[in-house]
Design an enzyme around this catalytic site. Structure first.
Site, PDB file in Angstrom:
ATOM      1  N   ASN A   5     -14.198   3.696  40.044  1.00 20.20           N
ATOM      2  CA  ASN A   5     -15.121   4.623  39.377  1.00 20.20           C
ATOM      3  C   ASN A   5     -14.341   5.319  38.082  1.00 20.20           C
ATOM      4  O   ASN A   5     -14.617   6.270  37.215  1.00 20.20           O
ATOM      5  CB  ASN A   5     -15.922   6.161  40.346  1.00 20.20           C
ATOM      6  CG  ASN A   5     -16.918   5.888  41.049  1.00 20.20           C
ATOM      7  OD1 ASN A   5     -17.051   3.895  41.266  1.00 20.20           O
ATOM      8  ND2 ASN A   5     -17.262   6.354  41.724  1.00 20.20           N
ATOM      9  N   GLU A   6     -13.064   5.620  37.993  1.00 21.87           N
ATOM     10  CA  GLU A   6     -12.043   5.719  37.190  1.00 21.87           C
ATOM     11  C   GLU A   6     -12.321   5.625  36.129  1.00 21.87           C
ATOM     12  O   GLU A   6     -11.988   5.841  34.897  1.00 21.87           O
ATOM     13  CB  GLU A   6     -10.598   5.493  37.815  1.00 21.87           C
ATOM     14  CG  GLU A   6     -10.050   6.253  38.754  1.00 21.87           C
ATOM     15  CD  GLU A   6     -10.202   6.124  40.277  1.00 21.87           C
ATOM     16  OE1 GLU A   6     -11.145   4.790  40.682  1.00 21.87           O
ATOM     17  OE2 GLU A   6      -9.947   7.164  41.039  1.00 21.87           O
TER      18      GLU A   6
ATOM     19  N   GLN B 274     -17.530 -14.648  44.452  1.00 21.69           N
ATOM     20  CA  GLN B 274     -17.502 -13.720  43.189  1.00 21.69           C
ATOM     21  C   GLN B 274     -16.006 -14.217  43.333  1.00 21.69           C
ATOM     22  O   GLN B 274     -15.247 -13.435  44.263  1.00 21.69           O
ATOM     23  CB  GLN B 274     -17.809 -12.914  43.064  1.00 21.69           C
ATOM     24  CG  GLN B 274     -17.434 -12.280  41.437  1.00 21.69           C
ATOM     25  CD  GLN B 274     -17.888 -10.942  41.519  1.00 21.69           C
ATOM     26  OE1 GLN B 274     -17.536 -10.316  42.056  1.00 21.69           O
ATOM     27  NE2 GLN B 274     -17.790 -10.564  40.224  1.00 21.69           N
TER      28      GLN B 274
ATOM     29  N   GLU C 189     -23.423  -6.750  36.801  1.00 18.53           N
ATOM     30  CA  GLU C 189     -23.652  -5.735  38.238  1.00 18.53           C
ATOM     31  C   GLU C 189     -23.144  -3.994  38.731  1.00 18.53           C
ATOM     32  O   GLU C 189     -23.697  -3.585  39.449  1.00 18.53           O
ATOM     33  CB  GLU C 189     -21.410  -6.388  38.786  1.00 18.53           C
ATOM     34  CG  GLU C 189     -21.033  -5.767  40.109  1.00 18.53           C
ATOM     35  CD  GLU C 189     -19.869  -6.561  40.066  1.00 18.53           C
ATOM     36  OE1 GLU C 189     -19.820  -7.010  39.569  1.00 18.53           O
ATOM     37  OE2 GLU C 189     -19.748  -6.662  41.459  1.00 18.53           O
TER      38      GLU C 189
ATOM     39  N   SER D 113     -11.373 -11.012  41.090  1.00 19.62           N
ATOM     40  CA  SER D 113      -9.746 -10.637  41.301  1.00 19.62           C
ATOM     41  C   SER D 113      -9.104 -11.617  41.673  1.00 19.62           C
ATOM     42  O   SER D 113      -8.992 -12.599  42.506  1.00 19.62           O
ATOM     43  CB  SER D 113      -9.777  -9.576  42.422  1.00 19.62           C
ATOM     44  OG  SER D 113     -11.270  -9.239  42.389  1.00 19.62           O
TER      45      SER D 113
ATOM     46  N   SER E  54     -15.794 -11.262  48.350  1.00 19.20           N
ATOM     47  CA  SER E  54     -16.397 -11.276  49.336  1.00 19.20           C
ATOM     48  C   SER E  54     -17.471 -12.314  49.986  1.00 19.20           C
ATOM     49  O   SER E  54     -17.857 -13.188  49.453  1.00 19.20           O
ATOM     50  CB  SER E  54     -17.295 -10.125  48.399  1.00 19.20           C
ATOM     51  OG  SER E  54     -16.925  -9.194  48.871  1.00 19.20           O
TER      52      SER E  54
END
Ligand SMILES: Cc1cc2nc3c(=O)[nH]c(=O)nc-3n(C[C@H](O)[C@H](O)[C@H](O)COP(=O)(O)OP(=O)(O)OC[C@H]3O[C@@H](n4cnc5c(N)ncnc54)[C@H](O)[C@@H]3O)c2cc1C
Length: 381
Positions: free
Chosen positions: A362-363, A125, A244, A128, A160
């Site tokens: 998580n934010e 993927q 995802e 980013s 990754s």
């Protein structure tokens, strides 16, 4: 929901269990973040595929078993309970494949999916970028129109598996100066060995090249590798992101199996009282996550969208995983810190630390929960 499995689901479980008992390698494969381990995991994908266990939820024509979401969850439980290897094809199977089912053409599905199912082509993927993680829409890599296709330029990072993978999928800016940053993006697939691509591995905490950064210098991609309409990449990408964070990335099977391993570790250490509550928490947490996921899956099977609730899943499993791994390491004492200590707890622990970051931090998930599930006002951005 009815918590009893149907006869058909029980049969499916028994068939999966029997197959895994016969085929799961007796010794763990080498880490898939090494060249040797990557090749061994690719061979394992091929073996799974031989008997249609690599993509159980896909239609039969693409190598799957047409399993619905509940049977997929059952398969995952059996898979991890059997101690089967981690899935090197995960990015392709969980992210690109659902995108192609929703937005791809028949030609793309026929061309891409079979070699993904067999592990012949492993996907990375490439979303980013150095300045575009949480704020993905600020990405700067470009797709420029060329004769019969597009030229990709720019830099992607934290990809990754890209150190050893064959192909990648990502989003590129194909129009400049749009009114909003998420407009004018295009979703494309490309070869990692194409002229103009430089793959530079990035070492993880333990030194293994689990990621790579990708430098793209006018890499040609044919029109046939655009997914959805040019300029509509954001819409396509968001359907992938939902997959995802939602059900597919971390099914409960993984945590049920890890909690069971922790329970056995605790017993083998003489069931020390000091750790009793934490071990019990881990077992109860895995079971709670399993039931929550079954509830979501039932809603999904009934035609409801999971939507923002997938953010609850993501926050839960990522924080739970760290607690579970920490308990195991503390139980093991100094030996647990050794990278090659039995049980692989140290590698699992360091990987768990990344859980609150990848698949959307998580934010960001908490913002989604606050705004979309709790109806709180939008925070300052
Ligand atoms: C193990 C791992 C595997 C990965 N695999 C891949 C992969 O295969 N492909 C790929 O493309 N990417 C991958 N990534 C990258 C991952 O998606 C990003 O790291 C993630 O989206 C966060 O982006 P960032 O690192 O740029 O951090 P930033 O977005 O810069 O965030 C830094 C900090 O600021 C916080 N923050 C940022 N914006 C806000 C906001 N609006 N409100 C509140 N807090 C905010 C974040 O939550 C975080 O704590 C992977 C990352 C990890 C750790």
């Amino acid at each position: 929901m009815d918590l009893e499995f149907t006869a058909e689901q029980r049969e499916f479980r028994a068939e999966a269990r029997a197959w895994l008992a016969d085929h799961v390698p007796a010794r763990p494969l080498p880490s898939l973040e090494t060249a040797e381990g990557f090749a061994a995991h690719r061979a394992w994908e091929r073996e799974l595929h031989t008997d249609r266990w690599s993509v159980v939820s896909w239609p039969v024509e693409f190598g799957g078993r047409g399993a619905d979401i509940l049977r997929w969850l059952v398969f995952e439980e059996e898979y991890y309970a059997a101690g089967a290897p981690g899935r090197v094809s995960q990015n392709g199977i969980n992210l690109l494949a659902p995108t192609l089912f929703d937005h791809g053409t028949d030609e793309q599905r026929a061309r891409v999916l079979p070699s993904m199912a067999s592990g012949e082509v492993v996907w990375a993927q490439a979303w980013s970028e150095p300045e575009a993680g949480s704020d993905l829409a600020s990405l700067r890599s470009t797709a420029e129109r060329a004769d019969g296709g597009w030229l990709l330029s720019g830099q992607k990072t934290w990809s990754s598996r890209a150190a050893f993978a064959d192909r990648a999928f990502g989003v590129f800016r194909s129009e400049q100066g749009t009114a909003k940053p998420h407009q004018g993006l295009t979703y494309l697939m490309f070869d990692l060995c194409a002229p103009g691509v430089t793959v530079r591995p990035i070492g993880r905490l333990d030194g293994k090249p689990a990621f790579a950064e990708l430098f793209l210098d006018r890499v040609f991609v044919p029109d046939a590798d655009v997914i959805g309409e040019p300029g509509q990449g954001w819409r396509v990408a968001m359907s992938t992101a939902g997959n995802e964070r939602g059900l597919t990335l971390r099914s409960p099977g993984r945590f049920l199996a890890a909690a069971e391993r922790l329970r056995r570790l605790w017993e083998s250490a003489g069931s020390p009282e000091t750790w009793r509550d934490r071990v019990a928490d881990a077992v109860a947490g895995a079971r709670a996550y399993q039931l929550f996921t079954y509830a979501n899956a039932s809603r999904f099977a009934a035609g409801e969208a999971i939507g923002a609730e997938s953010s609850l899943n993501k926050v839960f499993w990522s924080e739970y995983d760290i607690r579970l791994q920490e308990t195991a390491l503390e139980l093991l004492g100094p030996e647990g810190e050794l990278a090659e200590a039995p049980g692989g707890w140290a590698e699992d622990y360091t990987f768990a630390l990344a859980g609150p970051i990848y698949a959307g931090t998580n934010e960001i998930q908490r913002d989604i929960i606050a705004e979309r599930l709790l109806g709180l006002p939008k925070g300052r951005r």
